[in-house]
Design an enzyme around this catalytic site. Sequence first.
Site, short mmCIF file in Angstrom:
data_model
loop_
_atom_site.label_atom_id
_atom_site.label_comp_id
_atom_site.label_asym_id
_atom_site.label_seq_id
_atom_site.Cartn_x
_atom_site.Cartn_y
_atom_site.Cartn_z
N LYS A 52 0.84 -1.21 0.00
CA LYS A 52 0.00 0.00 0.00
C LYS A 52 0.88 1.26 0.00
CE LYS A 52 -3.77 -2.49 2.13
NZ LYS A 52 -4.48 -2.90 3.34
N GLN A 96 -4.54 -1.68 9.57
CA GLN A 96 -4.44 -3.00 8.95
C GLN A 96 -5.00 -4.09 9.88
OE1 GLN A 96 -3.35 -3.67 5.73
NE2 GLN A 96 -4.02 -5.76 6.15
N ASP A 119 -10.84 2.75 3.72
CA ASP A 119 -11.05 1.30 3.56
C ASP A 119 -12.55 1.00 3.40
OD1 ASP A 119 -9.09 -0.61 3.31
OD2 ASP A 119 -8.57 -0.64 5.44
#
Length: 293
Positions: A52, A96, A119
């Site tokens: 990412k 995460q 997200d």
Amino acid sequence: MKLIDGKALSETIKSEIAEEVKKLKDRDKKIPHLAAVLVGNDPASQSYVRSKVKSCEMVGFESTLINKDDSITQEELMEIISDLNNDEDIDGFIVQLPLPKHIDATAVTLAIDPKKDVDGFHPVNFGRMAQGLPCYLPATPFGIVQMLDRYNIPTEGKHTVVVGRSNIVGKPMSILMGMKSKVGNSTVTLAHSRTKDLAAETLRADIIIAAIGIPNFITADMVKEGVVIIDVGINRVDDESRKRGYRLVGDVDFEPVSKKASFITPVPGGVGPMTVTSLLMNTLMSSKKEVYG
Ligand code: NDP
């Protein structure tokens, strides 16, 4: 059979994003800034976060990686989230998953400001998605929508079977495929571990979206000729012939199923790279204030 090349498509989209960032730079506008919070030393999580951050660099975004030991307390993590929520330079951030067992992951998701939830995991964004309002789509479903759109795969009037009902993939995907939109207008079945006769469902499917987490679970006898296959699964299977001792496979038994499919995503190189690209798209949208104004 046509391969849906998620890696190539993600490169195309990334160069489009890079072009936009260049224009922002030329006009002295703010550069999109994504932050990632990584807790602990899980190798898979480290590798996802690395990719990412690397993708941010590739398109010219600013990125910040906050790496914390897994001894971090809930309060300390909440404070980091609060700081990121209030940091005007950060357009979006991710925490995460998975988090260590002593951390309440739901509380963490709920603490993220929906305006920075690139997200797309916060219930506010989920609810807005379900009602067709401007929102950050969850990254993996967003990537799948992009693939179906850019490969001009018709979905209207088709029967889509989504296997798996997680909050981050299966459930939102089932909603998106039934939306009144270009990629959508599909008749959707959402299957899961309690589905009675899964093969009977998948055999009726024009489109199968597999998000289960079991290697090679969808076999050729479970699909009809011409089916479109989107394989979300990323599973490690032992492979002594590989230096690292394993290889990645999807939830779909690729070789035999690909012989019957009209379109299919490979693993790796399918949905995975598109998920990262979607995160960049959401961050760009946030920096341009396109979702929440
Ligand atoms: P979860 O592990 O949260 O859920 C799995 C789902 O599969 C559940 O809904 C479960 O049903 C269902 N399931 C399990 N066994 C069966 C069965 N025998 N028959 C039918 N359904 C079954 O899923 P995720 O969505 O988080 O992940 C799925 C896979 O996708 C994993 O391999 C993961 O690594 C991968 N993934 C890939 C991403 C990418 O970017 N490519 C992003 C996110 C995930 P029930 O609800 O009844 O338990």
